[in-house]
Design an enzyme around this catalytic site. Structure first.
Site, PDB file in Angstrom:
ATOM      1  N   GLY A 209       0.836  -1.206   0.000  1.00  0.00           N
ATOM      2  CA  GLY A 209       0.000   0.000   0.000  1.00  0.00           C
ATOM      3  C   GLY A 209       0.867   1.250   0.000  1.00  0.00           C
ATOM      4  O   GLY A 209       1.814   1.373  -0.786  1.00  0.00           O
ATOM      5  N   GLY A 238      -4.693  -2.967  -5.840  1.00  0.00           N
ATOM      6  CA  GLY A 238      -3.858  -4.140  -6.125  1.00  0.00           C
ATOM      7  C   GLY A 238      -4.048  -4.606  -7.562  1.00  0.00           C
ATOM      8  O   GLY A 238      -3.093  -5.030  -8.226  1.00  0.00           O
ATOM      9  N   ASP A 239      -5.279  -4.522  -8.047  1.00  0.00           N
ATOM     10  CA  ASP A 239      -5.549  -4.940  -9.434  1.00  0.00           C
ATOM     11  C   ASP A 239      -4.853  -4.001 -10.422  1.00  0.00           C
ATOM     12  O   ASP A 239      -4.325  -4.440 -11.447  1.00  0.00           O
ATOM     13  CB  ASP A 239      -7.058  -4.963  -9.698  1.00  0.00           C
ATOM     14  CG  ASP A 239      -7.758  -5.952  -8.787  1.00  0.00           C
ATOM     15  OD1 ASP A 239      -7.143  -6.988  -8.457  1.00  0.00           O
ATOM     16  OD2 ASP A 239      -8.914  -5.694  -8.400  1.00  0.00           O
ATOM     17  N   SER A 269      -4.736   5.294  -8.955  1.00  0.00           N
ATOM     18  CA  SER A 269      -6.061   4.640  -8.948  1.00  0.00           C
ATOM     19  C   SER A 269      -6.851   4.896  -7.665  1.00  0.00           C
ATOM     20  O   SER A 269      -8.080   4.902  -7.691  1.00  0.00           O
ATOM     21  CB  SER A 269      -5.911   3.128  -9.178  1.00  0.00           C
ATOM     22  OG  SER A 269      -5.499   2.487  -7.992  1.00  0.00           O
ATOM     23  N   SER A 272      -9.767   7.953  -7.016  1.00  0.00           N
ATOM     24  CA  SER A 272     -11.159   8.030  -7.496  1.00  0.00           C
ATOM     25  C   SER A 272     -11.943   6.855  -6.953  1.00  0.00           C
ATOM     26  O   SER A 272     -11.380   5.826  -6.565  1.00  0.00           O
ATOM     27  CB  SER A 272     -11.215   7.991  -9.026  1.00  0.00           C
ATOM     28  OG  SER A 272     -10.430   9.021  -9.565  1.00  0.00           O
TER      29      SER A 272
HETATM   30  O1  RIB Z   1      -9.798  -6.303  -5.889  1.00  0.00           O
HETATM   31  C1  RIB Z   1     -11.032  -5.634  -5.818  1.00  0.00           C
HETATM   32  C2  RIB Z   1     -12.129  -6.545  -6.273  1.00  0.00           C
HETATM   33  O2  RIB Z   1     -12.256  -7.601  -5.343  1.00  0.00           O
HETATM   34  C3  RIB Z   1     -13.486  -5.904  -6.331  1.00  0.00           C
HETATM   35  O3  RIB Z   1     -13.751  -5.284  -7.559  1.00  0.00           O
HETATM   36  C4  RIB Z   1     -14.423  -7.042  -6.023  1.00  0.00           C
HETATM   37  O4  RIB Z   1     -15.201  -7.453  -7.090  1.00  0.00           O
HETATM   38  C5  RIB Z   1     -13.527  -8.168  -5.518  1.00  0.00           C
HETATM   39  O5  RIB Z   1     -13.392  -9.132  -6.458  1.00  0.00           O
END
Ligand code: RIB
Length: 292
Positions: A209, A238-239, A269, A272
């Protein structure tokens, strides 16, 4: 420069986000301050992060035959993600995530629905897509057997694969060994990788983080610092990191540069609302870094 071909095998969810000042105790009812339905799912989020950063992205996943299914596919398509490998499951609900946003942090319950039908046979039917990718991304919101199978397929075709072990669940040691990089956050690292061999530690890229990212290279701990800002919503940070890392590696950037870029993309990211709401373009990442 040609666009890196990224394939994401993973979940596609509708996120039902309730904002609240108070998180209820067991048996308690409280009043929320806002509600929104937004696109999410770790797989879909990572696919969108890659597409915004200019990659050629294919999503392998499934949605239900409910009202959310078409909306979720449409959302991916609108971002330029190929949904040719996103087939609906009949008599099945789409994946949903119930998210409580409170005090600038989140609590999430995922109900997998159609995501649990992303089985080995389904992924096997898209082996050619995987084999022609520059890099593959996979997370743990689909059946674990499918994750094991996907990593095996990548190894068979010598395609680099980033395994994002979220939400934390144990996988066979061979799956870790065959992954190119593994990207836990701090709690996933503690849960899954507190004791690892030297060889495995070289695959770990640990996101912390606001405290940056650490990883291990040539027997040394390496580190990039976090960016200090007040987050609006950390969902999907993280995504964004994983998507940006895949694109940077697909673009053949050296590892430190790729991690710094992904770290900056994740910082942008969180400014928002929504998992995908703040995911930046490449220009936005450079602008953010230039203004530091
Ligand atoms: O990493 C965030 C995601 O985790 C969210 O969008 C939710 O759908 C879960 O899968």
């Amino acid at each position: 420069m040609s666009k890196p071909k990224v394939t994401v095998i993973g979940s596609i969810n509708m996120d039902m986000v309730t904002q609240t000042d108070v998180v209820p105790e067991q048996g308690e009812t409280v009043m929320g301050t806002g509600f929104q339905t937004v696109f999410g799912g770790k797989g879909a989020n990572q696919a969108v992060a890659c597409a915004r950063l200019g990659a050629d992205v294919k999503m392998i996943g499934r949605v239900g035959d409910d009202a959310f299914g078409e909306l979720l596919k449409g959302g991916l398509l609108a971002e330029g993600v190929s949904v040719d490998c996103v087939e609906p499951v009949t008599h099945c609900s789409s994946g949903v995530a119930t998210i409580l946003l409170s005090d600038r942090d989140n609590r999430i319950i995922v109900t997998p629905g159609a995501n649990h039908r992303v089985d080995e046979a389904y992924v096997s039917s898209y082996e050619d897509v995987i084999a022609s990718s520059d890099i593959v991304l996979v997370q743990l919101e689909i059946p674990l057997k499918t994750v094991v199978y996907t990593v095996d397929l990548c190894a068979k075709h010598q395609i680099p694969v980033i395994l994002n072990p979220a939400p934390a669940q144990e996988l066979p040691p061979e799956t870790y060994e065959k992954s190119t990089y593994i990207t836990p956050n701090e709690s996933e690292q503690e849960q899954l990788f507190s004791k690892v061999s030297a060889a495995l530690s070289e695959k770990l890229i640990v996101t912390q983080g606001a405290n940056g990212v650490r990883w291990f290279e040539n027997g040394q701990t390496e580190y990039v610092a976090g960016h200090q800002l007040v987050p609006v919503d950390t969902t999907g940070a993280g995504d964004t990191f994983n998507g940006a890392l895949a694109v940077a590696i697909g673009n053949k950037q050296p590892l430190r540069e790729a991690i710094s870029f992904a770290n900056a993309a994740a910082a942008v990211s969180v400014q928002s609302f929504g998992a995908q709401g703040g995911m930046p373009t490449t220009e936005e990442v450079w602008t953010f870094l230039a203004n530091k």
